[in-house]
Design a protein around this motif. Structure first.
Motif, short mmCIF file in Angstrom:
data_model
loop_
_atom_site.label_atom_id
_atom_site.label_comp_id
_atom_site.label_asym_id
_atom_site.label_seq_id
_atom_site.Cartn_x
_atom_site.Cartn_y
_atom_site.Cartn_z
N ALA A 98 34.60 43.95 32.85
CA ALA A 98 35.38 44.34 34.03
C ALA A 98 34.60 45.29 34.94
O ALA A 98 34.93 45.41 36.12
N ASP A 99 33.56 45.94 34.42
CA ASP A 99 32.72 46.78 35.27
C ASP A 99 31.90 45.93 36.25
O ASP A 99 31.54 46.38 37.32
N PRO A 102 35.15 43.22 38.82
CA PRO A 102 36.33 44.09 38.96
C PRO A 102 37.67 43.37 38.97
O PRO A 102 38.68 43.93 38.58
N SER A 105 39.55 43.55 35.70
CA SER A 105 39.90 44.85 35.10
C SER A 105 41.36 44.93 34.67
O SER A 105 41.68 45.56 33.67
N ASP A 108 41.78 43.24 31.12
CA ASP A 108 41.15 43.91 29.98
C ASP A 108 40.79 42.89 28.90
O ASP A 108 41.31 42.93 27.78
#
Length: 187
Positions: A98-99, A102, A105, A108
């Protein structure tokens, strides 16, 4: 995040400089001498045998940190504390998809956010338990206190404002969350 440079920040800095990290406190830490003595005795008892220095140094550092921060020479709770810190270490170094994407995110996909929330809750309850133990077993005036005892001297359940008084004990009142935050910063 950084705190605003206001009265609270100045008073917290004053507490740290005058109470927690003062020269007198550093010189009075008998726990460091006790732990070093234990390591020296361990090495001396194993003369002629193999000694894992890395393990001894890790144990020494862990014991000194635990005793300085929480004032406990018992090994009870240390394994839980180390487990929590190791989980934080793993999570901070983990690759999180997710970094880099994005938009994922909120999903998860690796479950890192859930693990982080669980580790944070564990650390929070662990420090709560330490603070509660210190509140129940208050040190006498002539006894040397640890970092938690020093912070509890400023504990107040009401959230009154900070004044700019020179009298440190009357000028600032810490909440339990403030005390936990300082302990976490020191760790």
């Amino acid at each position: 995040a950084f705190a605003h440079y206001g009265p609270f920040w100045r008073q917290m800095r004053k507490i740290c400089v005058m109470k927690l990290f003062s020269r007198k406190r550093a010189e009075s830490w008998q726990s460091v001498q006790d732990e070093v003595e234990t390591v020296v005795r361990t090495v001396g008892a194993n003369t002629g045998k193999e000694v894992n220095i890395g393990e001894l140094v890790f144990s020494l550092t862990k014991n000194i940190t635990y005793r300085a921060a929480f004032g406990s020479s018992s090994r009870e709770g240390q394994d839980e504390f180390i487990g929590i810190l190791q989980e934080f270490s793993k999570l901070s170094g983990a690759f999180n998809i997710a970094d880099f994407i994005p938009s994922l995110s909120w999903v998860d996909p690796q479950g890192l956010n859930a693990r982080l929330a669980k580790a944070r809750g564990s650390l929070d309850s662990f420090i709560d338990k330490i603070i509660d133990e210190h509140m129940q077993n208050k040190k006498k005036e002539d006894e040397e206190g640890d970092m938690v005892d020093e912070l509890l001297a400023f504990y107040s359940e009401d959230h009154s404002k900070v004044s700019e008084s020179d009298d440190l004990h009357n000028s600032i009142k810490l909440t339990k969350d403030n005390i936990k935050a300082i302990i976490m910063d020191v760790m």
